[in-house]
Design a protein around this motif. Structure first.
Motif, PDB file in Angstrom:
ATOM      1  N   HIS A   9       0.600  -1.126  -0.015  1.00  0.00           N
ATOM      2  CA  HIS A   9      -0.034   0.149   0.131  1.00  0.00           C
ATOM      3  C   HIS A   9       0.829   1.076   0.064  1.00  0.00           C
ATOM      4  O   HIS A   9       0.662   2.347  -0.891  1.00  0.00           O
ATOM      5  CB  HIS A   9      -0.880  -0.012   1.405  1.00  0.00           C
ATOM      6  CG  HIS A   9      -1.788   1.065   1.327  1.00  0.00           C
ATOM      7  ND1 HIS A   9      -3.026   1.023   0.675  1.00  0.00           N
ATOM      8  CD2 HIS A   9      -1.857   2.317   1.807  1.00  0.00           C
ATOM      9  CE1 HIS A   9      -3.892   2.304   0.689  1.00  0.00           C
ATOM     10  NE2 HIS A   9      -2.893   2.866   1.577  1.00  0.00           N
ATOM     11  N   ALA A  10       1.906   1.418   0.955  1.00  0.00           N
ATOM     12  CA  ALA A  10       2.669   2.539   1.061  1.00  0.00           C
ATOM     13  C   ALA A  10       3.908   2.655  -0.106  1.00  0.00           C
ATOM     14  O   ALA A  10       4.209   3.892  -0.536  1.00  0.00           O
ATOM     15  CB  ALA A  10       3.386   2.591   2.527  1.00  0.00           C
ATOM     16  N   LEU A  11       4.325   1.582  -0.531  1.00  0.00           N
ATOM     17  CA  LEU A  11       5.595   1.636  -1.119  1.00  0.00           C
ATOM     18  C   LEU A  11       5.363   1.033  -2.475  1.00  0.00           C
ATOM     19  O   LEU A  11       6.192   1.158  -3.332  1.00  0.00           O
ATOM     20  CB  LEU A  11       6.721   1.092  -0.506  1.00  0.00           C
ATOM     21  CG  LEU A  11       6.971   1.313   0.895  1.00  0.00           C
ATOM     22  CD1 LEU A  11       8.022   0.310   1.400  1.00  0.00           C
ATOM     23  CD2 LEU A  11       7.530   2.792   0.986  1.00  0.00           C
ATOM     24  N   GLY A  12       4.316   0.390  -2.847  1.00  0.00           N
ATOM     25  CA  GLY A  12       3.954  -0.262  -4.085  1.00  0.00           C
ATOM     26  C   GLY A  12       4.835  -1.454  -4.226  1.00  0.00           C
ATOM     27  O   GLY A  12       5.116  -1.953  -5.350  1.00  0.00           O
ATOM     28  N   ALA A  52      -5.166  -4.958   4.215  1.00  0.00           N
ATOM     29  CA  ALA A  52      -5.327  -4.017   2.814  1.00  0.00           C
ATOM     30  C   ALA A  52      -6.697  -3.427   2.650  1.00  0.00           C
ATOM     31  O   ALA A  52      -6.732  -2.266   2.202  1.00  0.00           O
ATOM     32  CB  ALA A  52      -5.285  -4.959   1.588  1.00  0.00           C
ATOM     33  N   ASP A  53      -7.751  -4.083   3.141  1.00  0.00           N
ATOM     34  CA  ASP A  53      -9.140  -3.557   3.391  1.00  0.00           C
ATOM     35  C   ASP A  53      -9.083  -2.136   4.168  1.00  0.00           C
ATOM     36  O   ASP A  53      -9.765  -1.235   3.962  1.00  0.00           O
ATOM     37  CB  ASP A  53     -10.237  -4.457   3.845  1.00  0.00           C
ATOM     38  CG  ASP A  53     -10.523  -5.577   2.988  1.00  0.00           C
ATOM     39  OD1 ASP A  53      -9.942  -5.488   1.770  1.00  0.00           O
ATOM     40  OD2 ASP A  53     -11.095  -6.627   3.195  1.00  0.00           O
ATOM     41  N   ILE A  54      -8.483  -2.293   5.271  1.00  0.00           N
ATOM     42  CA  ILE A  54      -8.487  -1.272   6.441  1.00  0.00           C
ATOM     43  C   ILE A  54      -7.712  -0.025   5.616  1.00  0.00           C
ATOM     44  O   ILE A  54      -8.118   1.132   5.875  1.00  0.00           O
ATOM     45  CB  ILE A  54      -7.839  -1.540   7.513  1.00  0.00           C
ATOM     46  CG1 ILE A  54      -8.710  -2.588   8.405  1.00  0.00           C
ATOM     47  CG2 ILE A  54      -7.425  -0.403   8.488  1.00  0.00           C
ATOM     48  CD1 ILE A  54      -7.887  -3.096   9.296  1.00  0.00           C
ATOM     49  N   PHE A  55      -6.740  -0.388   4.803  1.00  0.00           N
ATOM     50  CA  PHE A  55      -5.667   0.772   4.326  1.00  0.00           C
ATOM     51  C   PHE A  55      -6.618   1.339   3.124  1.00  0.00           C
ATOM     52  O   PHE A  55      -6.518   2.689   3.143  1.00  0.00           O
ATOM     53  CB  PHE A  55      -4.288   0.249   3.769  1.00  0.00           C
ATOM     54  CG  PHE A  55      -3.468  -0.593   4.901  1.00  0.00           C
ATOM     55  CD1 PHE A  55      -3.535   0.035   6.313  1.00  0.00           C
ATOM     56  CD2 PHE A  55      -2.595  -1.502   4.569  1.00  0.00           C
ATOM     57  CE1 PHE A  55      -2.518  -0.408   6.993  1.00  0.00           C
ATOM     58  CE2 PHE A  55      -1.779  -1.915   5.299  1.00  0.00           C
ATOM     59  CZ  PHE A  55      -1.891  -1.693   6.764  1.00  0.00           C
ATOM     60  N   PRO A  73      -7.146   8.228  10.091  1.00  0.00           N
ATOM     61  CA  PRO A  73      -6.191   7.377  10.480  1.00  0.00           C
ATOM     62  C   PRO A  73      -6.672   5.832  10.500  1.00  0.00           C
ATOM     63  O   PRO A  73      -7.762   5.368  10.749  1.00  0.00           O
ATOM     64  CB  PRO A  73      -6.036   7.864  11.918  1.00  0.00           C
ATOM     65  CG  PRO A  73      -6.562   9.062  12.098  1.00  0.00           C
ATOM     66  CD  PRO A  73      -7.849   9.080  10.999  1.00  0.00           C
ATOM     67  N   THR A  74      -5.560   4.805  10.106  1.00  0.00           N
ATOM     68  CA  THR A  74      -5.965   3.467  10.004  1.00  0.00           C
ATOM     69  C   THR A  74      -6.540   3.033  11.276  1.00  0.00           C
ATOM     70  O   THR A  74      -7.436   2.070  11.211  1.00  0.00           O
ATOM     71  CB  THR A  74      -4.785   2.809   9.607  1.00  0.00           C
ATOM     72  OG1 THR A  74      -3.604   3.021  10.445  1.00  0.00           O
ATOM     73  CG2 THR A  74      -4.258   3.114   8.099  1.00  0.00           C
ATOM     74  N   ASP A  75      -6.084   3.591  12.636  1.00  0.00           N
ATOM     75  CA  ASP A  75      -6.569   3.099  13.823  1.00  0.00           C
ATOM     76  C   ASP A  75      -8.230   3.210  14.049  1.00  0.00           C
ATOM     77  O   ASP A  75      -8.854   2.400  14.717  1.00  0.00           O
ATOM     78  CB  ASP A  75      -5.571   3.362  15.062  1.00  0.00           C
ATOM     79  CG  ASP A  75      -5.703   4.978  15.063  1.00  0.00           C
ATOM     80  OD1 ASP A  75      -5.448   5.524  14.216  1.00  0.00           O
ATOM     81  OD2 ASP A  75      -6.017   5.289  16.314  1.00  0.00           O
ATOM     82  N   ALA A  76      -8.374   4.233  13.581  1.00  0.00           N
ATOM     83  CA  ALA A  76      -9.564   4.875  13.642  1.00  0.00           C
ATOM     84  C   ALA A  76     -10.693   4.274  12.828  1.00  0.00           C
ATOM     85  O   ALA A  76     -11.711   3.626  13.212  1.00  0.00           O
ATOM     86  CB  ALA A  76      -9.976   6.314  13.373  1.00  0.00           C
ATOM     87  N   VAL A  77     -10.230   3.593  11.624  1.00  0.00           N
ATOM     88  CA  VAL A  77     -11.031   2.783  10.509  1.00  0.00           C
ATOM     89  C   VAL A  77     -11.122   1.486  11.407  1.00  0.00           C
ATOM     90  O   VAL A  77     -12.299   0.695  11.541  1.00  0.00           O
ATOM     91  CB  VAL A  77     -10.503   2.720   9.538  1.00  0.00           C
ATOM     92  CG1 VAL A  77     -11.160   1.571   8.509  1.00  0.00           C
ATOM     93  CG2 VAL A  77     -10.366   3.919   8.874  1.00  0.00           C
TER      94      VAL A  77
END
Ligand code: NAD
Length: 346
Positions: free
Chosen positions: A164-167, A319-322, A331-335
Motif C-alpha cells: 500500500h505505502a511503497l507499491g 489491505a481493506d483497512i488501508f 487514520p488507520t486505527d480509527a477505521v
C-alpha cells in the motif's frame, strides 16, 4: 474512580486475585464476552504501581476484544497480568494459584502466554483449570507457543503495508528496523531475512541483537537508535505504548508494522502518524496470528494447516483497512476501531 477512568471502557469484569501462600497478585480484566469467552494471554511483569498494572490489564483486554473480533474468532476479549516482584517468584505453586484464579471465573476468561510466560507455564496452570490455551502441541496440531504464528501474521500484514505505502510486492531490498527480538521479533527477523529484507535490529539484550545481526546479515544498533533509524518500516516488537508524540516525530519510515500490543501511547497518536503520512498497521489486527492459533486449540477446531490459512487472511484484512482509510482520509486505527466496535456491539 476506576469506573470513570478512560481505559475502563465499560469492562464487564475487573478481577483482583491474591494468594497469601505464594504472594500471587493478579489482575484479570474481561472487556467483552459478546462474541464468546474472553480470550487473551497473561503477562508476568514488573509494574511501578498497582494502578499501572490495572491500566495495563484494561488496555490489553480491550485490545483483545477488538483483536478477536477482527480476526473473526468466536471469542471475547480479556487479559491477565501477574505482578512480578521479588517476594513472589514465578514458582509452580504461584502458577497453580493463578490457574485456580482463572478457574474461579468459570470459563468467562481463557488464558494463554504473553510476555514473561511460556508454554511450559501454561502446562502448570492447566493442572488447575481447563480454561487455558497455548499448551505445547503435537506436530501438525493447532496450538503451542503463539510467537511463531504471531510472527507469520506480522510478516503477511507488513507485506500488505509495503504494498500500500511503497507499491512493493515483496521484501527484496525493503529496509526494516526491528525493535525487540524475542519470541515474535526474532522469528519475524528470520522470515524477513529469508525474504531479502535489509534488517536493522535492536534489543535491550545487546548481545542478542548482535547475534541475530551476525547470523541474518543485518546491523545491530543500540536500543536508543532503533526508532529513529532511516528505513522503510519500523517494527515494534518489544512492549506497548512506544508511539508517542516524541517518537512519532523522530520516525524516518513510511510504515509502522509490528507485534507490540497497544503501540499508540494515547488515542491521538494514530492521527499523529496519519498527519505525518506514515502508514500504521493497527496492532491488534496485525498481531492476531497467535490468538488465531491458540483459539483453534482451545475450541478444538482445525489443525495447523487451517490455522495457517486463517493467519494468511490478515494480509487482506489490513489491505481493506488501508483502502478505507485512504478513501476516507482517516487514520488507520480509527477505521479498525470502528469496524471492531461494530462487531462487538458497542
Ligand atoms: P518476548 O518477551 O519474547 O520478547 C520481547 C523482546 O523485547 C525481548 O527480547 C526483550 O529483551 C526485548 N525488549 C524489551 N524492551 C525493549 C526495548 N525497550 N527495546 C528493544 N528491545 C526490548 O515477547 P514476545 O512474545 O516476542 O512479544 C513481543 C510483543 O508482542 C509484546 O508487546 C507482546 O505483548 C506482543 N504480542 C506477542 C504475541 C505473541 O504471540 N507472543 C502476540 C501478540 C502480541
Amino acid at each position: 474512580m476506576i469506573f470513570d477512568a478512560l481505559d475502563f471502557d465499560a469492562h464487564e469484569v475487573l478481577h483482583f486475585g491474591h494468594d497469601a501462600a505464594t504472594g500471587l497478585k493478579t489482575i484479570i480484566a474481561i472487556h467483552s464476552t459478546h462474541l464468546g469467552p474472553a480470550a487473551g494471554g497473561c503477562r508476568w511483569w514488573t509494574y511501578a504501581s498497582d494502578a499501572e498494572a490495572v491500566t495495563d490489564a484494561l488496555r490489553l483486554s480491550r485490545g483483545m476484544s477488538y483483536k478477536n473480533a477482527m480476526a473473526g474468532l468466536p471469542m471475547g476479549g480479556g487479559k491477565g497480568v501477574i505482578l512480578k516482584f521479588d517476594a513472589a517468584p514465578k514458582t509452580e505453586s504461584l502458577l497453580e494459584a493463578f490457574g485456580r484464579t482463572v478457574d474461579s471465573l468459570g470459563g468467562r476468561y481463557v488464558t494463554a502466554e504473553d510476555v514473561g510466560m511460556s508454554d511450559a507455564d501454561m502446562t502448570v496452570i492447566a493442572r488447575q483449570t481447563r480454561h487455558v490455551s497455548g499448551l505445547p502441541s503435537a506436530a501438525g496440531a493447532a496450538g503451542g507457543n503463539p510467537g511463531p504464528s504471531t510472527a507469520e501474521g506480522i510478516f503477511v500484514g507488513m507485506r500488505a503495508a509495503i504494498a500500500h505505502a511503497l507499491g512493493k510486492r515483496d521484501f527484496a531490498g525493503v529496509r526494516v528496523a526491528i525493535q525487540g527480538l524475542g519470541s515474535v521479533g526474532g522469528a519475524l527477523a528470520e522470515k524477513l531475512a529469508v525474504a531479502g529484507a535489509v534488517l536493522t535490529l535492536a534489543d535491550i539484550d545487546d548481545a542478542r541483537a548482535r547475534a541475530y545481526a551476525a547470523r541474518l546479515g543485518g546491523t545491530a544498533v543500540p536500543v536508543s537508535q532503533i526508532a529513529t533509524t532511516d528505513a522503510d518500516v519500523f517494527s515494534p516488537n518489544a512492549l506497548g505504548a512506544g508511539l508517542d508524540a516524541e517518537t512519532i516525530d523522530g520516525l524516518r519510515v513510511a510504515v509502522v508494522a509490528g507485534a507490540a500490543n497497544n503501540q499508540l501511547a494515547t488515542p491521538t497518536d494514530g492521527a499523529r502518524l496519519h498527519a505525518r503520512g506514515i502508514l500504521y498497521a493497527p496492532d491488534y489486527v496485525i498481531n492476531a496470528g497467535g490468538i488465531i492459533n491458540v483459539a483453534a486449540e482451545y475450541l478444538g477446531q482445525g489443525d495447523a494447516a487451517s490455522v495457517a490459512r486463517a493467519i494468511a487472511r490478515i494480509e487482506g484484512r489490513l489491505a481493506d483497512i488501508f483502502a478505507v482509510a485512504k478513501a476516507e482520509n482517516l487514520p488507520t486505527d480509527a477505521v479498525a476501531d470502528s469496524m471492531a466496535r461494530k462487531l462487538i456491539g458497542r
